[in-house]
Design an enzyme around this catalytic site. Structure first.
Site, PDB file in Angstrom:
ATOM      1  N   MET A  21      16.035  44.176 -18.664  1.00 50.51           N
ATOM      2  CA  MET A  21      15.175  45.156 -19.324  1.00 50.51           C
ATOM      3  C   MET A  21      14.308  45.835 -18.280  1.00 50.51           C
ATOM      4  O   MET A  21      14.436  45.585 -17.099  1.00 50.51           O
ATOM      5  CB  MET A  21      14.380  44.483 -20.403  1.00 50.51           C
ATOM      6  CG  MET A  21      15.262  44.151 -21.588  1.00 50.51           C
ATOM      7  SD  MET A  21      14.360  43.321 -22.860  1.00 50.51           S
ATOM      8  CE  MET A  21      13.940  41.817 -22.071  1.00 50.51           C
ATOM      9  N   ARG A  70       5.824  45.062 -18.015  1.00 51.58           N
ATOM     10  CA  ARG A  70       7.135  44.399 -17.904  1.00 51.58           C
ATOM     11  C   ARG A  70       7.542  43.773 -19.222  1.00 51.58           C
ATOM     12  O   ARG A  70       6.696  43.348 -20.003  1.00 51.58           O
ATOM     13  CB  ARG A  70       7.080  43.242 -16.900  1.00 51.58           C
ATOM     14  CG  ARG A  70       6.755  43.624 -15.494  1.00 51.58           C
ATOM     15  CD  ARG A  70       6.591  42.327 -14.709  1.00 51.58           C
ATOM     16  NE  ARG A  70       5.733  42.521 -13.576  1.00 51.58           N
ATOM     17  CZ  ARG A  70       6.151  42.533 -12.318  1.00 51.58           C
ATOM     18  NH1 ARG A  70       7.412  42.349 -12.047  1.00 51.58           N
ATOM     19  NH2 ARG A  70       5.313  42.723 -11.337  1.00 51.58           N
ATOM     20  N   TYR A 124      35.630  10.886 -33.424  1.00 53.71           N
ATOM     21  CA  TYR A 124      35.911  11.381 -32.075  1.00 53.71           C
ATOM     22  C   TYR A 124      36.262  12.852 -32.067  1.00 53.71           C
ATOM     23  O   TYR A 124      36.537  13.448 -33.116  1.00 53.71           O
ATOM     24  CB  TYR A 124      37.063  10.570 -31.429  1.00 53.71           C
ATOM     25  CG  TYR A 124      38.411  10.796 -32.069  1.00 53.71           C
ATOM     26  CD1 TYR A 124      39.240  11.833 -31.636  1.00 53.71           C
ATOM     27  CD2 TYR A 124      38.861   9.983 -33.109  1.00 53.71           C
ATOM     28  CE1 TYR A 124      40.472  12.051 -32.224  1.00 53.71           C
ATOM     29  CE2 TYR A 124      40.097  10.202 -33.703  1.00 53.71           C
ATOM     30  CZ  TYR A 124      40.900  11.241 -33.259  1.00 53.71           C
ATOM     31  OH  TYR A 124      42.107  11.472 -33.844  1.00 53.71           O
ATOM     32  N   SER A 157      43.293  13.514 -38.356  1.00 53.59           N
ATOM     33  CA  SER A 157      42.905  14.296 -37.194  1.00 53.59           C
ATOM     34  C   SER A 157      42.902  15.750 -37.645  1.00 53.59           C
ATOM     35  O   SER A 157      43.925  16.264 -38.119  1.00 53.59           O
ATOM     36  CB  SER A 157      43.896  14.087 -36.061  1.00 53.59           C
ATOM     37  OG  SER A 157      43.532  14.905 -34.983  1.00 53.59           O
ATOM     38  N   CYS A 209      41.171  17.763 -33.135  1.00 54.74           N
ATOM     39  CA  CYS A 209      41.999  17.904 -31.934  1.00 54.74           C
ATOM     40  C   CYS A 209      42.349  19.363 -31.648  1.00 54.74           C
ATOM     41  O   CYS A 209      43.178  19.639 -30.805  1.00 54.74           O
ATOM     42  CB  CYS A 209      43.254  17.059 -32.040  1.00 54.74           C
ATOM     43  SG  CYS A 209      44.331  17.558 -33.387  1.00 54.74           S
ATOM     44  N   GLY A 213      16.512  41.072 -14.921  1.00 52.73           N
ATOM     45  CA  GLY A 213      16.967  42.426 -14.608  1.00 52.73           C
ATOM     46  C   GLY A 213      17.548  43.205 -15.765  1.00 52.73           C
ATOM     47  O   GLY A 213      17.985  44.335 -15.590  1.00 52.73           O
ATOM     48  N   HIS A 240      20.310  40.337  -6.840  1.00 53.77           N
ATOM     49  CA  HIS A 240      20.847  40.404  -8.201  1.00 53.77           C
ATOM     50  C   HIS A 240      22.192  39.684  -8.270  1.00 53.77           C
ATOM     51  O   HIS A 240      22.436  38.841  -9.133  1.00 53.77           O
ATOM     52  CB  HIS A 240      21.000  41.872  -8.601  1.00 53.77           C
ATOM     53  CG  HIS A 240      21.600  42.052  -9.958  1.00 53.77           C
ATOM     54  ND1 HIS A 240      22.962  42.190 -10.143  1.00 53.77           N
ATOM     55  CD2 HIS A 240      21.053  42.058 -11.196  1.00 53.77           C
ATOM     56  CE1 HIS A 240      23.207  42.308 -11.428  1.00 53.77           C
ATOM     57  NE2 HIS A 240      22.063  42.233 -12.092  1.00 53.77           N
ATOM     58  N   ARG A 257       9.047  30.305 -13.863  1.00 53.09           N
ATOM     59  CA  ARG A 257       9.939  30.000 -14.988  1.00 53.09           C
ATOM     60  C   ARG A 257      10.893  28.911 -14.532  1.00 53.09           C
ATOM     61  O   ARG A 257      11.066  28.701 -13.321  1.00 53.09           O
ATOM     62  CB  ARG A 257      10.713  31.240 -15.443  1.00 53.09           C
ATOM     63  CG  ARG A 257      11.574  31.820 -14.358  1.00 53.09           C
ATOM     64  CD  ARG A 257      12.233  33.109 -14.805  1.00 53.09           C
ATOM     65  NE  ARG A 257      12.821  33.775 -13.653  1.00 53.09           N
ATOM     66  CZ  ARG A 257      13.225  35.020 -13.623  1.00 53.09           C
ATOM     67  NH1 ARG A 257      13.088  35.774 -14.672  1.00 53.09           N
ATOM     68  NH2 ARG A 257      13.765  35.547 -12.551  1.00 53.09           N
ATOM     69  N   LYS A 301       7.779  34.793 -19.912  1.00 51.35           N
ATOM     70  CA  LYS A 301       6.899  35.239 -18.839  1.00 51.35           C
ATOM     71  C   LYS A 301       5.431  35.184 -19.284  1.00 51.35           C
ATOM     72  O   LYS A 301       4.585  34.661 -18.571  1.00 51.35           O
ATOM     73  CB  LYS A 301       7.279  36.675 -18.430  1.00 51.35           C
ATOM     74  CG  LYS A 301       6.497  37.168 -17.238  1.00 51.35           C
ATOM     75  CD  LYS A 301       6.871  38.592 -16.875  1.00 51.35           C
ATOM     76  CE  LYS A 301       8.277  38.674 -16.370  1.00 51.35           C
ATOM     77  NZ  LYS A 301       8.482  39.619 -15.279  1.00 51.35           N
TER      78      LYS A 301
HETATM   79  C1  PEP Z   1      45.524  22.591 -34.503  1.00 47.67           C
HETATM   80  O1  PEP Z   1      46.117  23.296 -35.305  1.00 47.67           O
HETATM   81  O2  PEP Z   1      44.291  22.563 -34.403  1.00 47.67           O
HETATM   82  C2  PEP Z   1      46.270  21.748 -33.573  1.00 47.67           C
HETATM   83  C3  PEP Z   1      45.653  20.903 -32.783  1.00 47.67           C
HETATM   84  O3  PEP Z   1      47.602  21.937 -33.514  1.00 47.67           O
HETATM   85  P1  PEP Z   1      48.316  23.137 -32.732  1.00 47.67           P
HETATM   86  O4  PEP Z   1      47.298  23.844 -31.948  1.00 47.67           O
HETATM   87  O5  PEP Z   1      49.348  22.495 -31.895  1.00 47.67           O
HETATM   88  O6  PEP Z   1      48.878  23.904 -33.866  1.00 47.67           O
END
Ligand code: PEP
Ligand code: MG
Length: 912
Positions: free
Chosen positions: A111, A100, A888, A801, A868, A109, A493, A373, A28
């Site tokens: 503070m 303020r 990835y 992975s 993963c 809102g 709000h 803002r 502000k």
């Molecule tokens: C993990 O452990 O991150 C994984 C992808 O396998 P799960 O969640 O199936 O154990």
């Protein structure tokens, strides 16, 4: 050494700050300075830096006042000079100020704010003398006592808002006078209120209400610093990852009065539509009112533009005649003020190159801007504004991509009501479409209750129904599916906070009759109780009876073009975790470039497969096990054919069986009976076998590759199913890229053993089918030892992975399934900053991943590495994956777009 400056002046040419100084002056303060530099009319004042907030917590009140005294006095003098004729504390021509908060990140809102500071009995008289408006003077004074009483003297600690002491006094006086509205109070009534307020303050605190303006000012400044640590602010910071050390600045600014007369008013405006992103100037205002009145939702405000006003009236079923007389737009009522405001909004948007949220006050026909803002917006609006501004040449591609918070995309992917179901649904009320989306839930009236219920029963769907919301309701709003309020406009709000949270909200439903005591709400002549189901359409403002079925969202063109851009910048690929052709299709449609994790165990729960699976688990010997596996083979092959077909041309990583076997065993008598029939053995024998499989610590037990290393026939069957499916599809012209993944590897020997089983099975399949297919074998890295010995594991594994779920579990030693017992306490007390199962712990787990990557690539330089676990769809974790050079991330299908954007942002932020 140059002495540290604590106070920065703004107003006219002697402005000391600018927009780049947000860290020091808060959002502000920095923007007030910038507006002054842009020659936009801003009431003069000064900002006390965020650094002083930290000083305050270290040194306390007295020392902080000493620190500031000289600079604040000078800044007040400068303010007086610019205003021209008034003086702070003067009894003939007093300068009044607002005090303020203003943190680096906007915390609407959360503070405290105090207006009209500097008033006392003498200054009231002086104001009456000068303005001739006794009502204004007494109304301002009573508001000041109310705010100061709340904020500085702590009269209304955070309780339910129906227990506000001052509001009770106001209610009493209304009853005595037989009136309903605040506006019906006479000047004497307002004066009477000040007397009653002060008496209550004295009774409750033992202290007199201070009349000395300087005492008021210092106390107010300190109270704003104190409000940085109030419950609401702490909760908001947690929700939005705002560090405590940032502190808040304090802005002291000359007051302007929107409640001076009918030629005055206050309003809030957005340079574009914050719900849809459309490029239309819009906003709301109230005549003869102070700024807080517009957002508090006590009076329903009017629209700024004529078009907005007409649309609003149409939505409410108000005739054009009535609209013109009762609720004309600012454009119609004060065309010159509107013209100026319109010019300023254009100037500000062009200057900041982003959608602005403005606050303004009109004092006796003169327009003042009190704040600008970057406006909060829905996910839909964020995408549209970014893409539009890119097209308009206002921002670059990179800027456009950085404009959209990845998590906000989630809203665009959320379901909308199924049009068929909607045809049958009964509309019971209509309000303003305050925050888009569709939600169904059970009615709940109090935020505390909502919070409590969801804590006890995770997954309960609630709609918070309130007359209006306030900052105290924040936690309840956060756990609700949607929010419905009887009062308040698009900038109330409820509306602003819901949009910020990406929650569906319908506000200002004037037809609702809410009875908090009875816990009922009446709409359209029918009364609904707490627990009854209703549904909200935040995009149209409609409220429906009961639960209405939803369907997946459809993607806009803007969304598609933003996603398209991510491909140009992202270096990380985004794959999906999918176990069914349906999920694979969703993922592919969202732009996943492969499947990073197909958990085969999920397939065994479908249809007859579970019986064959149980037969396999309960088998006495290899022969029996093979018999059961033979039943599973064709079924499993079909599963893979389905997924490979959808993913034609893209890689699919299939993980061999992973979970502890007890997860597949029958838990009830029906399941046991099925097994008696399938296996032709007695019930007691089955029970005996089940008992024998019991493990003390199944997550560390007979699971992962340990299963297939003890029962290689499982890996044989799965390898067969994968490769037979691939070769069969190859003949049909479908291009498959199977990647066979070994779970929970902890040593090279475990991996090698699996590799042998897979390769020898593959060889058999190729010979039998007279054809081959290219495939890869990889390892999951989810046991710390695997990361530490990654150089060895990479001798056998062609890809890695990282299973960040298990790796986090095993690195911290926190059970994934039991962390709920202590995580909330750990987060509250600060032992953990965030849940490590959501956001990768860079220091610990992250170091192990880095080690796995570098050691793995030492052995195999072209080694592909992805993650993963759940972290694969979380922006900060994705950023980390980018930084350490992964190939990835893989996440659930609905998070693919979030991950793609996060990957592009990481690439832009960490170029080279
Ligand atoms: C993990 O452990 O991150 C994984 C992808 O396998 P799960 O969640 O199936 O154990
Ligand atoms: Mg795992």
């Amino acid at each position: 050494m140059k002495e540290r400056k604590h106070v920065y002046f703004f107003g006219g040419k002697i402005t000391e700050g600018n927009a780049t100084m947000k860290e020091l002056l808060g959002g502000k303060g920095a923007n007030l300075a910038e507006m002054s530099l842009l020659e936009i009319p801003v009431p003069p004042g000064f900002t006390i830096t965020t650094e002083v907030c930290n000083d305050f917590y270290k040194q306390g009140k007295e020392n902080t006042i000493k620190l500031l005294e000289k600079e604040v006095k000078e800044a007040i003098e400068k303010t007086e000079n610019i205003v021209g004729d008034s003086k702070f504390g003067d009894n003939t021509n007093p300068l009044l100020v607002s005090v303020r908060s203003g943190a680096r990140a906007s915390m609407p809102g959360m503070m405290d704010t105090i207006l009209n500071l500097g008033m006392n009995e003498d200054t009231v008289k002086a104001i009456i003398n000068r303005s001739g408006n006794a009502r204004l003077a007494w109304d301002s004074y009573r508001r000041f006592i109310q705010m100061y009483g709340d904020v500085v003297m702590g009269l209304n600690p955070i309780e339910k808002d129906d227990e506000d002491i001052f509001e009770e006094i106001i209610g009493q006086l209304k009853e005595e006078k037989g009136i309903k509205m605040d506006s019906e109070f006479t000047t004497d009534d307002l004066k009477e209120l000040t007397v009653r307020f002060k008496k209550t303050i004295k009774d409750k605190t033992g202290q007199d209400f201070p009349s000395d303006p300087w005492t008021q000012l210092w106390n107010a400044i300190m109270a704003v610093f104190e409000s940085w640590m109030n419950d609401r602010a702490i909760f908001y910071r947690k929700l939005n990852n705002i560090p405590e050390e940032w502190g808040t600045a304090v802005n002291v600014q000359a007051m302007v009065f929107g409640n001076m007369n009918d030629n005055s008013g206050s309003g809030v405006a957005f340079t574009r539509d914050s719900a849809t992103g459309e490029n239309v100037f819009n906003g709301e205002y109230l005549i003869n009112a102070q700024g807080e009145d517009v957002v508090a939702g006590i009076r329903t405000p009017q629209q700024i533009t004529k078009k907005g006003s007409q649309d609003w009236a149409a939505l409410q079923g108000i005739s054009e005649e009535d609209r013109k007389t009762n609720g004309p737009s600012l454009e119609e009522l004060m065309p010159e003020v509107f013209r100026q405001l319109n010019a300023f909004q254009k100037k500000l948007e062009l200057h900041y190159k982003d959608m602005q949220d403005l606050e303004f006050t009109i004092q006796d026909g003169k327009l003042w801007l009190l704040q600008t803002r970057n406006g909060k917006r829905t996910g839909t609006a964020a995408v549209k504004i970014a893409v539009d501004m890119l097209k308009e040449g206002l921002i670059t591609e990179k800027e456009a991509m950085l404009r959209v918070e990845p998590q906000r995309i989630d809203e665009l992917l959320h379901p909308v009501f199924n049009p068929q179901a909607l045809k049958k649904a009964k509309v019971i009320a209509k309000g303003l479409p305050a925050s888009p989306g569709a939600s169904s839930g059970q009615i709940i009236f109090f935020a505390d209750d909502a919070e409590h219920i969801v804590k006890e029963h995770a997954g309960r769907k609630l709609i918070l129904v309130r007359i209006e919301t306030s900052a105290e309701d924040l936690k309840g709003m956060a756990v609700a599916e949607g929010i419905l309020t009887a009062r308040g406009g698009m900038t109330s709000h409820a509306a602003v906070v819901a949009r910020g949270m990406g929650k569906c909200c319908v506000s200002g439903v004037a037809d609702l009759r809410i009875n908090y005591k009875m816990r009922t709400v009446t709409a359209n002549g029918k009364t609904y109780r707490e627990g009854d189901w209703i549904s909200l359409n935040g995009s149209t403002g409609e409220v429906y009876e009961g639960q209405v079925e939803t369907k997946p969202a459809e993607m806009s063109k803007d969304f598609a073009s933003l996603m398209e851009l991510t491909n140009k910048y992202a270096r990380l690929d985004v794959r999906a975790n999918a176990d069914t052709p349906h999920d694979a299709k969703v993922a592919r449609d969202f732009g996943a470039v492969g499947i990073g994790l197909c958990r085969t165990e999920h397939m065994f729960f479908e249809g007859d497969k579970i019986i064959a699976m149980r037969e396999m688990i309960l088998a006495e010997n290899t022969e029996e096990r093979k018999k059961a596996l033979a039943k599973l083979l064709p079924l499993q092959q079909k599963d893979f054919e389905g997924i490979f077909t959808v993913m034609n041309g893209l890689p699919v990583t299939i993980r061999l069986l992973d979970p502890p076997l007890h997860e597949f065993l029958p838990r009830d008598i029906k399941g046991i009976e099925e097994m008696v029939e399938a296996m032709h053995i007695s019930e007691s024998r089955i029970k005996q076998k089940i008992n024998a499989l019991h493990e003390m610590n199944p997550m560390l037990g007979h699971r992962g590759c340990r299963l297939a290393n003890t029962y290689p026939e499982i890996a044989e069957m799965q390898t067969r199913a994968i490769l037979q499916a691939a070769i069969k599809l190859k003949k049909e012209g479908i291009d498959t890229h199977p990647e066979i993944m070994v779970p929970l590897t902890s040593s090279i020997m475990e991996m090698k053993y699996q590799e042998n089983v897979i390769r020898s099975t593959a060889q058999k399949v190729f010979t039998e089918m007279g054809d081959t297919i290219k495939y890869e074998i990889g390892s999951m890295i989810e046991v710390p030892r695997a990361a530490i010995t990654a150089d060895k594991i990479a001798e056998s594994a062609e890809f890695f992975s990282v299973g960040t779920n298990d790796l986090t579990q095993m690195t911290y030693g926190f059970s994934r399934d039991d962390i709920g017992k202590f995580l909330p306490i750990y987060l509250d007390s600060g032992i953990l900053g965030v849940d490590p199962f959501q956001v990768i712990d860079r220091e610990g787990v992250g170091e192990l991943i880095k080690m796995a990557v570098s050691k793995g690539r030492l052995t195999r330089p072209s080694l592909s590495v992805g993650i993963c676990g759940e972290h694969g769809g979380e922006p900060s974790s994705i950023e980390f994956c980018h930084i350490i050079g992964l190939n990835y991330v893989s996440c659930s299908p609905y998070r693919v777009p979030i991950a793609r954007l996060a990957a592009a942002q990481a690439a832009i932020r960490f170029e080279n």
